[in-house]
Design a protein around this motif. Structure first.
Motif, PDB file in Angstrom:
ATOM      1  N   PHE A   1       0.842  -1.165   0.000  1.00 48.65           N
ATOM      2  CA  PHE A   1       0.000   0.000   0.000  1.00 48.65           C
ATOM      3  C   PHE A   1       0.889   1.231   0.000  1.00 48.65           C
ATOM      4  O   PHE A   1       1.952   1.232   0.610  1.00 48.65           O
ATOM      5  CB  PHE A   1      -0.900  -0.009   1.235  1.00 48.65           C
ATOM      6  CG  PHE A   1      -1.927   1.098   1.232  1.00 48.65           C
ATOM      7  CD1 PHE A   1      -3.075   0.980   0.480  1.00 48.65           C
ATOM      8  CD2 PHE A   1      -1.733   2.238   1.989  1.00 48.65           C
ATOM      9  CE1 PHE A   1      -4.023   1.987   0.479  1.00 48.65           C
ATOM     10  CE2 PHE A   1      -2.675   3.249   1.995  1.00 48.65           C
ATOM     11  CZ  PHE A   1      -3.831   3.128   1.234  1.00 48.65           C
ATOM     12  N   ALA A   2       0.475   2.274  -0.670  1.00 51.84           N
ATOM     13  CA  ALA A   2       1.189   3.552  -0.670  1.00 51.84           C
ATOM     14  C   ALA A   2       0.187   4.621  -0.239  1.00 51.84           C
ATOM     15  O   ALA A   2      -0.825   4.829  -0.906  1.00 51.84           O
ATOM     16  CB  ALA A   2       1.747   3.868  -2.040  1.00 51.84           C
ATOM     17  N   THR A   3       0.472   5.269   0.869  1.00 50.45           N
ATOM     18  CA  THR A   3      -0.445   6.299   1.353  1.00 50.45           C
ATOM     19  C   THR A   3      -0.375   7.531   0.452  1.00 50.45           C
ATOM     20  O   THR A   3       0.686   7.857  -0.079  1.00 50.45           O
ATOM     21  CB  THR A   3      -0.112   6.696   2.798  1.00 50.45           C
ATOM     22  OG1 THR A   3       1.304   6.870   2.932  1.00 50.45           O
ATOM     23  CG2 THR A   3      -0.572   5.654   3.785  1.00 50.45           C
ATOM     24  N   TYR A  20      -2.957  -5.105   4.284  1.00 51.09           N
ATOM     25  CA  TYR A  20      -1.924  -5.168   3.239  1.00 51.09           C
ATOM     26  C   TYR A  20      -0.650  -5.822   3.760  1.00 51.09           C
ATOM     27  O   TYR A  20      -0.408  -5.859   4.961  1.00 51.09           O
ATOM     28  CB  TYR A  20      -1.606  -3.755   2.719  1.00 51.09           C
ATOM     29  CG  TYR A  20      -2.791  -3.112   2.054  1.00 51.09           C
ATOM     30  CD1 TYR A  20      -3.085  -3.365   0.720  1.00 51.09           C
ATOM     31  CD2 TYR A  20      -3.630  -2.259   2.772  1.00 51.09           C
ATOM     32  CE1 TYR A  20      -4.192  -2.791   0.110  1.00 51.09           C
ATOM     33  CE2 TYR A  20      -4.740  -1.681   2.169  1.00 51.09           C
ATOM     34  CZ  TYR A  20      -5.016  -1.951   0.845  1.00 51.09           C
ATOM     35  OH  TYR A  20      -6.107  -1.383   0.246  1.00 51.09           O
ATOM     36  N   LEU A  21       0.177  -6.304   2.839  1.00 51.85           N
ATOM     37  CA  LEU A  21       1.419  -6.982   3.192  1.00 51.85           C
ATOM     38  C   LEU A  21       2.586  -6.026   3.418  1.00 51.85           C
ATOM     39  O   LEU A  21       3.595  -6.407   4.012  1.00 51.85           O
ATOM     40  CB  LEU A  21       1.798  -7.974   2.090  1.00 51.85           C
ATOM     41  CG  LEU A  21       0.797  -9.099   1.833  1.00 51.85           C
ATOM     42  CD1 LEU A  21       1.227  -9.909   0.613  1.00 51.85           C
ATOM     43  CD2 LEU A  21       0.686  -9.980   3.062  1.00 51.85           C
ATOM     44  N   SER A  22       2.464  -4.790   2.910  1.00 49.60           N
ATOM     45  CA  SER A  22       3.545  -3.821   3.067  1.00 49.60           C
ATOM     46  C   SER A  22       3.007  -2.412   2.841  1.00 49.60           C
ATOM     47  O   SER A  22       1.883  -2.232   2.371  1.00 49.60           O
ATOM     48  CB  SER A  22       4.689  -4.113   2.084  1.00 49.60           C
ATOM     49  OG  SER A  22       4.260  -3.909   0.747  1.00 49.60           O
ATOM     50  N   GLY A  34      15.466  -7.039   7.164  1.00 50.43           N
ATOM     51  CA  GLY A  34      15.298  -6.505   8.504  1.00 50.43           C
ATOM     52  C   GLY A  34      14.566  -5.175   8.545  1.00 50.43           C
ATOM     53  O   GLY A  34      14.128  -4.744   9.601  1.00 50.43           O
ATOM     54  N   ASN A  35      14.442  -4.494   7.384  1.00 46.46           N
ATOM     55  CA  ASN A  35      13.658  -3.255   7.342  1.00 46.46           C
ATOM     56  C   ASN A  35      12.201  -3.559   7.667  1.00 46.46           C
ATOM     57  O   ASN A  35      11.703  -4.643   7.367  1.00 46.46           O
ATOM     58  CB  ASN A  35      13.709  -2.595   5.959  1.00 46.46           C
ATOM     59  CG  ASN A  35      14.931  -1.743   5.736  1.00 46.46           C
ATOM     60  OD1 ASN A  35      15.792  -2.124   4.972  1.00 46.46           O
ATOM     61  ND2 ASN A  35      15.006  -0.592   6.366  1.00 46.46           N
ATOM     62  N   ASP A  36      11.530  -2.588   8.234  1.00 51.49           N
ATOM     63  CA  ASP A  36      10.099  -2.699   8.510  1.00 51.49           C
ATOM     64  C   ASP A  36       9.348  -2.689   7.178  1.00 51.49           C
ATOM     65  O   ASP A  36       9.457  -1.731   6.408  1.00 51.49           O
ATOM     66  CB  ASP A  36       9.663  -1.525   9.385  1.00 51.49           C
ATOM     67  CG  ASP A  36       8.207  -1.584   9.809  1.00 51.49           C
ATOM     68  OD1 ASP A  36       7.417  -2.343   9.205  1.00 51.49           O
ATOM     69  OD2 ASP A  36       7.865  -0.857  10.747  1.00 51.49           O
ATOM     70  N   LEU A  37       8.603  -3.743   6.902  1.00 53.12           N
ATOM     71  CA  LEU A  37       7.869  -3.842   5.638  1.00 53.12           C
ATOM     72  C   LEU A  37       6.737  -2.824   5.535  1.00 53.12           C
ATOM     73  O   LEU A  37       6.151  -2.657   4.471  1.00 53.12           O
ATOM     74  CB  LEU A  37       7.323  -5.253   5.452  1.00 53.12           C
ATOM     75  CG  LEU A  37       8.372  -6.345   5.262  1.00 53.12           C
ATOM     76  CD1 LEU A  37       7.700  -7.710   5.151  1.00 53.12           C
ATOM     77  CD2 LEU A  37       9.219  -6.067   4.044  1.00 53.12           C
ATOM     78  N   TYR A  38       6.443  -2.142   6.616  1.00 56.69           N
ATOM     79  CA  TYR A  38       5.388  -1.131   6.591  1.00 56.69           C
ATOM     80  C   TYR A  38       5.963   0.286   6.581  1.00 56.69           C
ATOM     81  O   TYR A  38       5.230   1.260   6.729  1.00 56.69           O
ATOM     82  CB  TYR A  38       4.421  -1.349   7.758  1.00 56.69           C
ATOM     83  CG  TYR A  38       3.632  -2.614   7.534  1.00 56.69           C
ATOM     84  CD1 TYR A  38       2.503  -2.613   6.733  1.00 56.69           C
ATOM     85  CD2 TYR A  38       4.062  -3.829   8.043  1.00 56.69           C
ATOM     86  CE1 TYR A  38       1.803  -3.773   6.471  1.00 56.69           C
ATOM     87  CE2 TYR A  38       3.361  -5.002   7.796  1.00 56.69           C
ATOM     88  CZ  TYR A  38       2.243  -4.968   7.001  1.00 56.69           C
ATOM     89  OH  TYR A  38       1.551  -6.123   6.738  1.00 56.69           O
ATOM     90  N   ARG A 118      10.572 -10.457   3.519  1.00 55.26           N
ATOM     91  CA  ARG A 118       9.850 -11.192   4.548  1.00 55.26           C
ATOM     92  C   ARG A 118      10.448 -12.586   4.740  1.00 55.26           C
ATOM     93  O   ARG A 118      10.683 -13.028   5.852  1.00 55.26           O
ATOM     94  CB  ARG A 118       8.370 -11.311   4.181  1.00 55.26           C
ATOM     95  CG  ARG A 118       7.521 -12.048   5.211  1.00 55.26           C
ATOM     96  CD  ARG A 118       6.046 -12.046   4.870  1.00 55.26           C
ATOM     97  NE  ARG A 118       5.481 -10.718   5.082  1.00 55.26           N
ATOM     98  CZ  ARG A 118       5.127  -9.870   4.127  1.00 55.26           C
ATOM     99  NH1 ARG A 118       5.248 -10.192   2.867  1.00 55.26           N
ATOM    100  NH2 ARG A 118       4.636  -8.688   4.412  1.00 55.26           N
ATOM    101  N   CYS A 119      10.750 -13.258   3.642  1.00 52.19           N
ATOM    102  CA  CYS A 119      11.299 -14.609   3.709  1.00 52.19           C
ATOM    103  C   CYS A 119      12.722 -14.620   4.252  1.00 52.19           C
ATOM    104  O   CYS A 119      13.141 -15.586   4.879  1.00 52.19           O
ATOM    105  CB  CYS A 119      11.276 -15.269   2.338  1.00 52.19           C
ATOM    106  SG  CYS A 119       9.599 -15.635   1.760  1.00 52.19           S
ATOM    107  N   ALA A 120      13.467 -13.549   4.007  1.00 50.26           N
ATOM    108  CA  ALA A 120      14.866 -13.501   4.436  1.00 50.26           C
ATOM    109  C   ALA A 120      15.023 -12.969   5.857  1.00 50.26           C
ATOM    110  O   ALA A 120      16.088 -13.078   6.435  1.00 50.26           O
ATOM    111  CB  ALA A 120      15.664 -12.625   3.476  1.00 50.26           C
TER     112      ALA A 120
END
Length: 123
Positions: A1-3, A20-22, A34-38, A118-120
């Motif tokens: 999602f992009a705000t 949403y997933l990100s 390691g970054n926040d997916l959101y 996410r997988c890594a």
């Protein structure tokens, strides 16, 4: 999602997580495991962004194994534009050619890139 306009806060992110997933921000820079997916970083490409400049950004991402999200707003067929959010399609073609031929760089969608992070990421 992009705000819209990249505007968000903790409450907005909490609501996004339910659907949403990100979430892609307008904060520039690379993304890493390691970054926040959101709070994914993204770089806007504007009418004054040259193919060479964007290609250099992609080369940086490949060299440090980071993920760079490029954001385009409107493609035009004219060779130039005075609208900052309009980008000539011929220049975009040059960026795609650069990206697809760059060793160590995978061209992926935001969904694919988010899944890779996410997988890594450690549980």
């Amino acid at each position: 999602f992009a705000t819209p306009m990249g505007s968000y806060n903790a409450a907005v992110v909490a609501a996004i997580k339910g659907h949403y997933l990100s979430h892609r921000t307008v904060n520039p820079g690379l993304n890493y495991m390691g970054n926040d997916l959101y709070e994914l970083n993204a770089d806007g490409v504007y009418n004054d962004s040259t193919v060479a400049e964007v290609c250099a950004q992609l080369a940086e991402a490949a060299s440090v194994k980071g993920w760079r999200i490029l954001v385009f707003h409107e493609f035009i067929t004219a060779p130039t534009s005075n609208q900052s959010l309009s980008y000539p399609i011929s220049w975009f073609a040059g960026i795609l050619q650069c990206a697809q031929s760059m060793p160590g760089l995978d061209v992926v969608t935001v969904r694919e890139g988010s899944e890779r992070l996410r997988c890594a990421s450690p549980p």
